[in-house]
Design an enzyme around this catalytic site. Structure first.
Site, PDB file in Angstrom:
ATOM      1  N   ARG A 120       0.824  -1.218   0.000  1.00 57.06           N
ATOM      2  CA  ARG A 120       0.000   0.000   0.000  1.00 57.06           C
ATOM      3  C   ARG A 120       0.858   1.268   0.000  1.00 57.06           C
ATOM      4  O   ARG A 120       0.416   2.307  -0.488  1.00 57.06           O
ATOM      5  CB  ARG A 120      -0.946  -0.009   1.196  1.00 57.06           C
TER       6      ARG A 120
ATOM      7  N   LYS B  30     -18.981 -16.028   2.738  1.00 61.49           N
ATOM      8  CA  LYS B  30     -20.431 -15.909   2.944  1.00 61.49           C
ATOM      9  C   LYS B  30     -21.184 -15.397   1.727  1.00 61.49           C
ATOM     10  O   LYS B  30     -20.752 -14.444   1.090  1.00 61.49           O
ATOM     11  CB  LYS B  30     -20.693 -14.910   4.073  1.00 61.49           C
TER      12      LYS B  30
ATOM     13  N   GLY C 242      -8.975  -7.717  -1.152  1.00 59.11           N
ATOM     14  CA  GLY C 242      -9.133  -8.650  -0.033  1.00 59.11           C
ATOM     15  C   GLY C 242      -8.351  -9.941  -0.210  1.00 59.11           C
ATOM     16  O   GLY C 242      -7.227  -9.944  -0.718  1.00 59.11           O
TER      17      GLY C 242
ATOM     18  N   GLY D 171     -13.012  -3.878   1.163  1.00 57.88           N
ATOM     19  CA  GLY D 171     -14.353  -3.302   1.363  1.00 57.88           C
ATOM     20  C   GLY D 171     -14.678  -2.260   0.304  1.00 57.88           C
ATOM     21  O   GLY D 171     -15.792  -2.228  -0.232  1.00 57.88           O
TER      22      GLY D 171
HETATM   23  N1  ADP Z   1     -15.179 -24.062   1.692  1.00 62.39           N
HETATM   24  C1  ADP Z   1     -14.815 -23.202   2.646  1.00 62.39           C
HETATM   25  N2  ADP Z   1     -15.052 -23.450   3.944  1.00 62.39           N
HETATM   26  C2  ADP Z   1     -14.677 -22.580   4.901  1.00 62.39           C
HETATM   27  N3  ADP Z   1     -14.074 -21.390   4.657  1.00 62.39           N
HETATM   28  C3  ADP Z   1     -13.806 -21.086   3.381  1.00 62.39           C
HETATM   29  C4  ADP Z   1     -14.158 -21.978   2.324  1.00 62.39           C
HETATM   30  N4  ADP Z   1     -13.767 -21.391   1.170  1.00 62.39           N
HETATM   31  C5  ADP Z   1     -13.198 -20.221   1.492  1.00 62.39           C
HETATM   32  N5  ADP Z   1     -13.214 -20.024   2.808  1.00 62.39           N
HETATM   33  C6  ADP Z   1     -12.652 -18.882   3.565  1.00 62.39           C
HETATM   34  O1  ADP Z   1     -13.215 -17.673   3.110  1.00 62.39           O
HETATM   35  C7  ADP Z   1     -12.336 -16.624   3.493  1.00 62.39           C
HETATM   36  C8  ADP Z   1     -12.420 -15.481   2.515  1.00 62.39           C
HETATM   37  O2  ADP Z   1     -13.708 -15.006   2.457  1.00 62.39           O
HETATM   38  P1  ADP Z   1     -14.049 -13.506   2.071  1.00 62.39           P
HETATM   39  O3  ADP Z   1     -13.558 -12.606   3.154  1.00 62.39           O
HETATM   40  O4  ADP Z   1     -15.493 -13.488   1.736  1.00 62.39           O
HETATM   41  O5  ADP Z   1     -13.173 -13.289   0.758  1.00 62.39           O
HETATM   42  P2  ADP Z   1     -12.675 -11.891   0.154  1.00 62.39           P
HETATM   43  O6  ADP Z   1     -11.838 -11.212   1.203  1.00 62.39           O
HETATM   44  O7  ADP Z   1     -11.862 -12.244  -1.052  1.00 62.39           O
HETATM   45  O8  ADP Z   1     -13.895 -11.120  -0.192  1.00 62.39           O
HETATM   46  C9  ADP Z   1     -10.947 -17.222   3.516  1.00 62.39           C
HETATM   47  O9  ADP Z   1     -10.384 -16.983   4.772  1.00 62.39           O
HETATM   48  C10 ADP Z   1     -11.172 -18.710   3.274  1.00 62.39           C
HETATM   49  O10 ADP Z   1     -10.413 -19.526   4.140  1.00 62.39           O
HETATM   50  O1  X15 Z   2      -7.681  -2.283   5.040  1.00 63.28           O
HETATM   51  C1  X15 Z   2      -8.701  -1.647   4.748  1.00 63.28           C
HETATM   52  O2  X15 Z   2      -9.845  -2.224   4.302  1.00 63.28           O
HETATM   53  P1  X15 Z   2      -9.929  -3.712   3.600  1.00 63.28           P
HETATM   54  O3  X15 Z   2      -9.382  -4.702   4.605  1.00 63.28           O
HETATM   55  O4  X15 Z   2     -11.405  -3.869   3.353  1.00 63.28           O
HETATM   56  O5  X15 Z   2      -9.125  -3.651   2.326  1.00 63.28           O
HETATM   57  C2  X15 Z   2      -8.719  -0.135   4.768  1.00 63.28           C
HETATM   58  O6  X15 Z   2      -7.516   0.412   5.244  1.00 63.28           O
HETATM   59  C3  X15 Z   2      -9.919   0.366   5.577  1.00 63.28           C
HETATM   60  O7  X15 Z   2      -9.781   0.043   6.935  1.00 63.28           O
HETATM   61  P2  X15 Z   2     -11.080  -0.009   7.855  1.00 63.28           P
HETATM   62  O8  X15 Z   2     -11.916  -1.191   7.400  1.00 63.28           O
HETATM   63  O9  X15 Z   2     -10.556  -0.168   9.275  1.00 63.28           O
HETATM   64  O10 X15 Z   2     -11.815   1.297   7.670  1.00 63.28           O
END
Ligand code: ADP
Ligand code: X15
Length: 405
Positions: free
Chosen positions: A36, A198, A355, A378
């Site tokens: 970043r 989810k 993410g 996010g």
């Molecule tokens: N089949 C599964 N069962 C349990 N957890 C899972 C499964 N597939 C993926 N995950 C978990 O989902 C998490 C990511 O989800 P999410 O935060 O929605 O993704 P992103 O950050 O890309 O939007 C990961 O930590 C992964 O381990």
């Molecule tokens: O790491 C961040 O968001 P992200 O994990 O959704 O990419 C940003 O720095 C925003 O942080 P915040 O979700 O505490 O406002």
């Protein structure tokens, strides 16, 4: 309405407040991933080369609206200084006499980094007094904090009400180019790969993308919920039991729109959720496959990998959001790795929506072969949902000669 960018500003000899997202991971005071900071360098260099007196501000982590040394930006100043090859003065306050004195003594081409804005209750409250104090004598504001652009905080939105002109930096410009521009009229076939934990986190984005996508490829735990909604036996897999009706609605909606909604033909199962655990693939669900009692679907299966990869190969635009399985553990990572590689090998415009998917792309060393990886989790989701990000919406419009803002 198009917004001002840093190219539209005359910054020579002027104090410029720039919001960056230096929310980097720290371990024992050391930065473990400086992506970043690196991502903000083009805008920082552009402003310094233009003769600005540059005041950088950011948050780091989620401190409790008061100073906390564990969330200090001091290590970031050191790293930024190394990357820029010039002194970055760290100011251990964001507002107040110490910050004012440091800012007053700046010369053209100097850069300072203020302490974490979330050490002050006014930041998240978007308090106008805090915003005014943070802007200080700066007349120009630049926002390049894409990862935080979905927050209407004092340093992202509040300051724009007091600055003469507010513009976006190159990072935000590029994020918008890919996450909005390239997806406005995507080259077809447009394939969306969705995974992660989810369904409920991704409903809005699924509905929005349904308007444009030709095909959805669904993996991760969210696929389990869809498979369960279709009546398959998922054993002890992670499922959102209260979202089955919603999943059926999404499936019906896709059918009505003529959008292909592809669920994994089979899944990879473990009987033990631990590193190094043994795994096996179910038979295809369509041929009577099921997850045995006590088993957990932790990844897409081999047949699903094959099908998904073939669809990716023929795509012209691919958006990927969410891992196919629990990729953090090598024994459950095959599906995510192979889909990331299929994406890297395809000639499609490949966009990764922040993410965990970006973390996965890095882990499997395909990041350089993808067209674009977002720096915001996010923020990228909200943008894909079609929302206006407050940190972007508040910037000056291009046509108004910028006197009003
Ligand atoms: N089949 C599964 N069962 C349990 N957890 C899972 C499964 N597939 C993926 N995950 C978990 O989902 C998490 C990511 O989800 P999410 O935060 O929605 O993704 P992103 O950050 O890309 O939007 C990961 O930590 C992964 O381990
Ligand atoms: O790491 C961040 O968001 P992200 O994990 O959704 O990419 C940003 O720095 C925003 O942080 P915040 O979700 O505490 O406002």
């Amino acid at each position: 309405m198009a917004k001002l960018t840093v190219r539209d500003l005359d910054v020579k000899g002027k104090e410029v407040l720039m919001r960056v997202d230096f929310n980097v991971p720290l371990k024992d005071g050391e930065i473990t991933n400086d992506a970043r900071i690196v991502a903000a360098l083009p805008t920082i260099k552009f402003l310094l080369d233009g003769g600005a007196r540059l005041v950088l501000c950011s948050h780091l982590g989620r401190p409790k609206n008061e100073p906390d040394p564990a969330f200090s930006l001091k290590p970031v100043a050191v790293r930024l200084s190394e990357l820029l090859g010039k002194e970055v003065k760290f100011v251990p306050a964001a507002i107040g006499p110490e910050a004012e004195a440091a800012r007053a003594s700046m010369k053209d081409g100097d850069v300072v980094l203020l302490e974490n804005v979330r050490f002050y209750p006014g930041e998240k409250r978007n308090d106008p007094e805090f915003a005014k104090a943070l802007l200080g004598n700066a007349t120009l504001f630049v926002n390049d904090a894409f990862g935080t652009a979905h927050r209407a905080h004092a340093s992202t939105e509040g300051v724009t009400h007091f600055a003469e002109k507010s513009a976006m930096g190159f990072l935000i410009e590029r994020e918008l180019e890919y996450l909005e521009g390239k997806l406005e009229n995507p080259e077809k076939p447009f394939v969306v790969i969705m995974g992660g934990a989810k369904v409920s986190d991704k409903i809005e984005v699924l509905s929005k993308l349904m308007e444009k996508a030709d095909t959805f490829l669904i993996g991760g735990a969210m696929a389990n919920t869809f498979l369960a909604a279709e009546g398959y036996d998922l054993g002890a897999s992670k499922i959102e039991g209260d979202k089955l009706d919603l999943a059926r609605e999404i499936l019906a909606n896709a059918k009505a729109k003529g959008v292909k909604f592809v669920l994994p033909a089979d899944v990879r199962v473990t009987m033990k959720f631990e590193d190094g655990a043994e795994t096996f693939c179910t038979a295809p669900f369509a041929e009577g496959g099921k997850v045995p009692e006590g088993g957990m679907a932790i990844d897409i299966g081999d047949k699903a990998i094959e099908e998904f990869s073939a669809i990716i190969k023929d795509a012209k635009t691919v958006l990927w959001n969410g891992p196919m399985g629990v990729f953090e553990m090598d024994c459950f990572a095959k599906g995510t790795k192979e889909i990331a590689e299929a994406l890297a090998d395809s000639s499609a415009i490949s966009i990764v929506g922040g993410g965990d998917s970006v973390t996965a792309a890095k882990k499997f060393k395909v990041q350089d072969k993808l067209s674009f990886c977002s720096t915001g989790g996010g923020a990228s989701l909200e943008l894909l949902e079609g929302k206006v990000l407050p940190g972007v919406g508040a910037l000056s419009d291009k046509c108004c000669c910028c006197k009003q803002k």
